[in-house]
Design an enzyme around this catalytic site. Sequence first.
Site, short mmCIF file in Angstrom:
data_model
loop_
_atom_site.label_atom_id
_atom_site.label_comp_id
_atom_site.label_asym_id
_atom_site.label_seq_id
_atom_site.Cartn_x
_atom_site.Cartn_y
_atom_site.Cartn_z
N ASP A 75 -22.47 33.91 -69.81
CA ASP A 75 -21.14 33.64 -70.31
C ASP A 75 -21.04 33.94 -71.81
OD1 ASP A 75 -18.42 32.28 -70.05
OD2 ASP A 75 -19.37 31.11 -71.65
N GLU B 218 -20.93 38.98 -69.20
CA GLU B 218 -19.48 38.75 -69.27
C GLU B 218 -19.02 39.10 -70.67
OE1 GLU B 218 -16.32 36.77 -70.80
OE2 GLU B 218 -17.67 35.11 -70.36
#
Length: 432
Positions: free
Chosen positions: A330, A384
């Site tokens: 993330d 991401e």
Amino acid sequence: MSQKHIGLVEKDSWLEPYEDAIRGRHDHAVWKISQLTQNGKRSLSDFADGHLYFGLHRTSDGWVFREWAPHATDIHLIGDFNGWKKDEAYRCKRLENGNWELKLPADKIKHGDLYKMNVRWDNGEGERIPAWCQRVVQDDKTKIFSAQVWNPEQPHVWNDDGFKIDKSPLLIYECHVGMAQDAEKVGTYVEFKDNILPRIKKAGYNAVQIMAIQEHPYYGSFGYHVSSFFAPSSRCGTPEELKELIDAAHQMGLAVIMDIVHSHAVKNEVEGLGNLAGDPNQFFYEGDRHEHPAWDSLCFDYGKDDVLHFLLSNCKYWLQEFHFDGFRFDGITSMLYYSHGLGEAFMSYGDYFNGHQDDNAICYLMLANKTIHEVKPNAVTIAEDVSGMPGLASKFEDGGFGFDYRLAMNVPDYWIKTIKEKRDEDWKPFRH
């Protein structure tokens, strides 16, 4: 004779003006790998064994607890076993390199006991949850978090031998265990295993990507403000129940990918890493880079070997202890740039090689991919990213980061923006 282009440039000639920068970051990672592996005397996987040393562990003749707290002057374990008061029998001994250790007979603590560290430092003292603890629970009434001794009589026995993730194609169902139930409550690992996994399989997916695994104080953060990096969230059940979920998924032919958060950490001090032992910068950057301006969180200092040890060990821990098949990392964009990507347009290749990139974070991501694929060669890693940094999903040997895939987060961000800002009648999702 001219030098052969590095693989990333060989495949994209538009990167040729930036080849020196690409080689520079690659060579820096090679140097760091050599340093951490003692010039190849051990592997990166060996380096990433911190979770086997630090934390609380049952031994053949008792218990051993260790913590990295270089600025501490005294550490006691306090908990159910000693009335939550400092006891000389539970006083840790200082070792080298800022490490602390406590060895206890088997009868001094037991499975299920709640505990914390009482840490003293120059001009200060506080209760803290150990950074490396693998089980954290929250009291239903007081809402206070505590570490918990976890050594069940019947640990989970795995039944997924031989399972390998199928990457071609990778059909991922992204989910949040707590929010997956058709009920006004926090769903559990058991409910997800029994009720949701069969539906995912029937729908034709071959992989499940789970959010909010690492423990976090605020449920509304969707798991992105992590406090205890080695502890699966207790809101949804026990570690054994999470293992049962993953085991069941594997038996259905579903891979399980973890949404891992190494881009920042919650600011909390008592249950987080914000001030573990008198130094707010123990894990994090100093000065202007200490806090994330948009996320109200703390930014890891990827230039410290002890932080690399913590984060790389975290990757190995989730792969080995819980049999995850890989990770979606993330917030990669936030890690890559001093600006965290805020206010950046990223209009040309020059925007990725203008000296505004965090070389420490770039090195960490390369090392993370090397470590993960060394521990579990068939694991999948997904970056991401919003920025479009060249080489994220290219091989490390070619000058890339080593991720298997890049998730272009700007695409779903655009759809969210469209849905929020436009009336339904003002946009057409389909054209005929």
